[in-house]
Design a protein around this motif. Structure first.
Motif, PDB file in Angstrom:
ATOM      1  N   MET A 215       0.838  -1.189   0.000  1.00 59.28           N
ATOM      2  CA  MET A 215       0.000   0.000   0.000  1.00 59.28           C
ATOM      3  C   MET A 215       0.881   1.251   0.000  1.00 59.28           C
ATOM      4  O   MET A 215       1.964   1.259   0.600  1.00 59.28           O
ATOM      5  N   PRO A 216       0.423   2.334  -0.658  1.00 57.54           N
ATOM      6  CA  PRO A 216       1.211   3.572  -0.663  1.00 57.54           C
ATOM      7  C   PRO A 216       1.404   4.114   0.742  1.00 57.54           C
ATOM      8  O   PRO A 216       0.518   4.009   1.605  1.00 57.54           O
ATOM      9  N   GLN A 217       2.564   4.699   0.974  1.00 54.50           N
ATOM     10  CA  GLN A 217       2.891   5.295   2.262  1.00 54.50           C
ATOM     11  C   GLN A 217       3.356   6.729   2.033  1.00 54.50           C
ATOM     12  O   GLN A 217       3.812   7.075   0.935  1.00 54.50           O
ATOM     13  N   PRO A 218       3.247   7.574   3.056  1.00 57.95           N
ATOM     14  CA  PRO A 218       3.719   8.966   2.890  1.00 57.95           C
ATOM     15  C   PRO A 218       5.191   8.987   2.483  1.00 57.95           C
ATOM     16  O   PRO A 218       6.024   8.293   3.079  1.00 57.95           O
ATOM     17  N   LEU A 219       5.506   9.798   1.495  1.00 57.85           N
ATOM     18  CA  LEU A 219       6.855   9.833   0.956  1.00 57.85           C
ATOM     19  C   LEU A 219       7.881  10.233   2.017  1.00 57.85           C
ATOM     20  O   LEU A 219       8.962   9.644   2.091  1.00 57.85           O
ATOM     21  N   ALA A 220       7.546  11.196   2.840  1.00 58.59           N
ATOM     22  CA  ALA A 220       8.501  11.665   3.846  1.00 58.59           C
ATOM     23  C   ALA A 220       8.889  10.546   4.805  1.00 58.59           C
ATOM     24  O   ALA A 220      10.064  10.417   5.188  1.00 58.59           O
ATOM     25  N   ASP A 221       7.911   9.712   5.185  1.00 57.57           N
ATOM     26  CA  ASP A 221       8.196   8.610   6.109  1.00 57.57           C
ATOM     27  C   ASP A 221       9.120   7.584   5.471  1.00 57.57           C
ATOM     28  O   ASP A 221      10.054   7.077   6.108  1.00 57.57           O
ATOM     29  N   VAL A 222       8.872   7.279   4.197  1.00 60.61           N
ATOM     30  CA  VAL A 222       9.688   6.280   3.512  1.00 60.61           C
ATOM     31  C   VAL A 222      11.104   6.801   3.281  1.00 60.61           C
ATOM     32  O   VAL A 222      12.090   6.077   3.476  1.00 60.61           O
ATOM     33  N   LEU A 223      11.234   8.065   2.899  1.00 59.09           N
ATOM     34  CA  LEU A 223      12.569   8.622   2.682  1.00 59.09           C
ATOM     35  C   LEU A 223      13.361   8.704   3.984  1.00 59.09           C
ATOM     36  O   LEU A 223      14.595   8.577   3.976  1.00 59.09           O
ATOM     37  N   ALA A 224      12.658   8.882   5.102  1.00 61.72           N
ATOM     38  CA  ALA A 224      13.347   8.873   6.392  1.00 61.72           C
ATOM     39  C   ALA A 224      13.930   7.486   6.666  1.00 61.72           C
ATOM     40  O   ALA A 224      15.053   7.359   7.177  1.00 61.72           O
TER      41      ALA A 224
ATOM     42  N   GLY B 245      15.688   6.992 -12.310  1.00 59.72           N
ATOM     43  CA  GLY B 245      14.355   7.380 -12.755  1.00 59.72           C
ATOM     44  C   GLY B 245      13.980   8.764 -12.246  1.00 59.72           C
ATOM     45  O   GLY B 245      14.764   9.448 -11.577  1.00 59.72           O
ATOM     46  N   ARG B 246      12.781   9.171 -12.562  1.00 61.82           N
ATOM     47  CA  ARG B 246      12.336  10.495 -12.119  1.00 61.82           C
ATOM     48  C   ARG B 246      10.858  10.456 -11.761  1.00 61.82           C
ATOM     49  O   ARG B 246      10.100   9.631 -12.269  1.00 61.82           O
ATOM     50  N   ARG B 247      10.479  11.349 -10.885  1.00 61.35           N
ATOM     51  CA  ARG B 247       9.070  11.455 -10.509  1.00 61.35           C
ATOM     52  C   ARG B 247       8.306  12.221 -11.588  1.00 61.35           C
ATOM     53  O   ARG B 247       8.887  13.046 -12.307  1.00 61.35           O
TER      54      ARG B 247
ATOM     55  N   SER C 208      21.462  -7.645   5.526  1.00 59.42           N
ATOM     56  CA  SER C 208      20.349  -8.511   5.940  1.00 59.42           C
ATOM     57  C   SER C 208      19.062  -8.311   5.163  1.00 59.42           C
ATOM     58  O   SER C 208      18.107  -9.065   5.345  1.00 59.42           O
ATOM     59  N   SER C 209      19.009  -7.308   4.287  1.00 58.20           N
ATOM     60  CA  SER C 209      17.732  -7.051   3.607  1.00 58.20           C
ATOM     61  C   SER C 209      17.936  -6.295   2.304  1.00 58.20           C
ATOM     62  O   SER C 209      18.999  -5.743   2.037  1.00 58.20           O
ATOM     63  N   THR C 210      16.869  -6.289   1.505  1.00 59.14           N
ATOM     64  CA  THR C 210      16.795  -5.479   0.289  1.00 59.14           C
ATOM     65  C   THR C 210      15.513  -4.666   0.355  1.00 59.14           C
ATOM     66  O   THR C 210      14.443  -5.211   0.649  1.00 59.14           O
ATOM     67  N   VAL C 211      15.617  -3.378   0.096  1.00 52.80           N
ATOM     68  CA  VAL C 211      14.455  -2.494   0.125  1.00 52.80           C
ATOM     69  C   VAL C 211      14.332  -1.807  -1.231  1.00 52.80           C
ATOM     70  O   VAL C 211      15.310  -1.242  -1.733  1.00 52.80           O
ATOM     71  N   GLN C 212      13.145  -1.878  -1.811  1.00 51.70           N
ATOM     72  CA  GLN C 212      12.874  -1.216  -3.084  1.00 51.70           C
ATOM     73  C   GLN C 212      11.773  -0.181  -2.870  1.00 51.70           C
ATOM     74  O   GLN C 212      10.734  -0.493  -2.283  1.00 51.70           O
ATOM     75  N   VAL C 213      12.014   1.018  -3.349  1.00 49.86           N
ATOM     76  CA  VAL C 213      11.064   2.113  -3.201  1.00 49.86           C
ATOM     77  C   VAL C 213      10.740   2.680  -4.567  1.00 49.86           C
ATOM     78  O   VAL C 213      11.643   2.926  -5.380  1.00 49.86           O
TER      79      VAL C 213
ATOM     80  N   GLY D 289       2.729  10.960  -5.838  1.00 47.69           N
ATOM     81  CA  GLY D 289       3.743  11.447  -4.920  1.00 47.69           C
ATOM     82  C   GLY D 289       3.872  10.646  -3.645  1.00 47.69           C
ATOM     83  O   GLY D 289       4.593  11.040  -2.727  1.00 47.69           O
ATOM     84  N   ASP D 290       3.167   9.504  -3.571  1.00 51.16           N
ATOM     85  CA  ASP D 290       3.347   8.598  -2.442  1.00 51.16           C
ATOM     86  C   ASP D 290       4.489   7.636  -2.754  1.00 51.16           C
ATOM     87  O   ASP D 290       5.096   7.693  -3.830  1.00 51.16           O
ATOM     88  N   ALA D 291       4.753   6.734  -1.830  1.00 49.27           N
ATOM     89  CA  ALA D 291       5.838   5.767  -2.028  1.00 49.27           C
ATOM     90  C   ALA D 291       5.319   4.348  -1.852  1.00 49.27           C
ATOM     91  O   ALA D 291       4.611   4.047  -0.886  1.00 49.27           O
ATOM     92  N   GLN D 292       5.672   3.483  -2.803  1.00 45.24           N
ATOM     93  CA  GLN D 292       5.448   2.050  -2.675  1.00 45.24           C
ATOM     94  C   GLN D 292       6.769   1.439  -2.225  1.00 45.24           C
ATOM     95  O   GLN D 292       7.805   1.692  -2.834  1.00 45.24           O
ATOM     96  N   ILE D 293       6.735   0.654  -1.160  1.00 49.27           N
ATOM     97  CA  ILE D 293       7.967   0.078  -0.629  1.00 49.27           C
ATOM     98  C   ILE D 293       7.821  -1.437  -0.503  1.00 49.27           C
ATOM     99  O   ILE D 293       6.774  -1.951  -0.102  1.00 49.27           O
ATOM    100  N   HIS D 294       8.868  -2.132  -0.910  1.00 51.36           N
ATOM    101  CA  HIS D 294       8.915  -3.590  -0.784  1.00 51.36           C
ATOM    102  C   HIS D 294      10.182  -3.958  -0.042  1.00 51.36           C
ATOM    103  O   HIS D 294      11.276  -3.543  -0.418  1.00 51.36           O
TER     104      HIS D 294
END
Length: 379
Positions: free
Chosen positions: A1-10, A28-30, A95-100, A106-111
């Protein structure tokens, strides 16, 4: 689910500044924005002066490398990169891989993918075994049985062997005759995981497949990057000219249509797994084979098998005559599918040699056939 961009970038910031960072790529670009650089890669390095965070940025003309000191200097450099409107972040740690991925809104999808076993060695073995993590959300949507995972992995390994180690910042892909598109999505997930911006269009003649596949893209959170159109392989309209063309199990001359479009686009890379070779088989039927090869076509089953080989031989030859280097390889073990041959092509732009022209001319003349692809290629 989309999450606030500021939270994900933090969260991304913490990972980039953490000592456990292995590698990170921004690309890439927004929508509506353009970063000052096309790509940025970060990794920890050890120099004579001590530990540093290496940052390599590329403005499209040449790369620039900086080695910054961990602490305030690294934090300032990371903050500058996070302020850039990149569309994708790929971060690897011990220990992990994170894809954003940043959505159009303008939201963020994170895996997040992390070790599922206690042993780091076991995790290494699992990563080595599968190019696409079996825990990827894709398998929740399409099903993750062993046979499907093996086919997806075999396809991705063929894709990996075809593409260069360093990909362009943006990679445009079309899957012609995509069907239910599970390989389309697998290609997207794998390529996006390599830290580049990926745009994918799947083409299928059926409108219901377009609707279904579009819904799957929505559920996976990648509808901004993966879209579908209903249309024929030869005439479907695309929003771009692709770098990579896929045509997996397109039936009979539909494979020829896909190869012809790839040549017309001057696509850099082509992966085609042909299916149902009727055209040349029909031309051979009732025709006397050149001496001394009469036995090759005397019996129907042998004629059909030989027609398969001749068809794909001529396809590979025609691709070479049109500036491609071609490898004919096994797609996946024949125990999983009898249609297991793949044409893997890279564009070189090389002009055909006289020997290549002569070999092709001799083949079609001796067997008295006219490949469908020869009639479809741009003149």
């Amino acid at each position: 689910m989309p999450q606030p961009l500021a939270d994900v970038l933090a969260e991304v910031r913490e990972l980039l500044l953490d000592p456990g960072l292995t590698r990170a790529v921004a690309a890439g670009r927004r929508r509506g924005f353009t970063p000052s650089v096309t790509r940025a890669e970060l990794r920890p390095v050890t120099l004579k002066a001590g530990a540093r965070l290496q940052i390599v940025t590329d403005d499209g003309a040449r790369p620039t490398t900086r080695n910054v000191v961990p602490g305030p200097e690294a934090a300032e450099a990371v903050d500058s990169l996070l302020a850039e409107p990149f569309g994708n972040w790929h971060i690897e740690t011990a220990s992990s891989t994170v894809q954003v991925r940043i959505t159009k809104k303008g939201d963020a999808q994170i895996h997040r993918a992390s070790a599922s076993r206690d042993s780091a060695a076991a995790d290494h073995d699992r990563t080595k075994q599968w190019l696409l993590d079996p825990g990827d959300p894709l398998f929740e949507v399409i099903g993750g049985n062993a046979a499907k995972r093996r086919q997806i992995d075999a396809f991705l390994r063929a894709l990996e062997a075809t593409l260069p180690a360093e990909l362009p910042p943006t990679l445009r892909v079309v899957d012609l005759g995509c069907g239910n598109a599970y390989l389309t999505f697998a290609a997207y997930r794998y390529l996006a995981g390599r830290g580049v911006s990926v745009e994918v269009v799947g083409v299928d003649v059926r409108e219901d497949q377009r609707v279904r596949n579009s819904a799957v893209a929505e559920s996976l959170g990648c509808s901004d990057d993966v879209s579908f159109v209903a249309g024929t392989i030869s005439s479907a309209s695309l929003p771009f000219e692709p770098d990579l063309v896929l045509a997996l199990h397109a039936c009979d001359t539909a494979t020829d249509e896909a190869l012809a479009r790839a040549v017309g686009w001057s696509a850099s890379w082509v992966l085609a797994a042909p299916c149902c070779h009727h055209d040349i088989a029909a031309q051979l039927k009732g025709r006397t084979a050149p001496a001394p090869f009469g036995e090759l076509t005397r019996h129907a089953i042998m004629r059909e098998r030989f027609a398969d080989v001749l068809t794909d031989t001529l396809r590979a030859s025609l691709l070479r005559l049109n500036g491609y280097r071609v490898d004919v390889v096994e797609f996946i073990d024949s125990a999983h599918t009898p249609r297991n041959l793949m044409l893997r092509a890279r564009r070189t732009g090389a002009a055909p040699t006289s020997a290549q022209l002569s070999e092709y001319a001799s083949l079609v003349e001796e067997w008295g056939v006219k490949p469908a692809l020869s009639t479809m290629l741009p003149s």
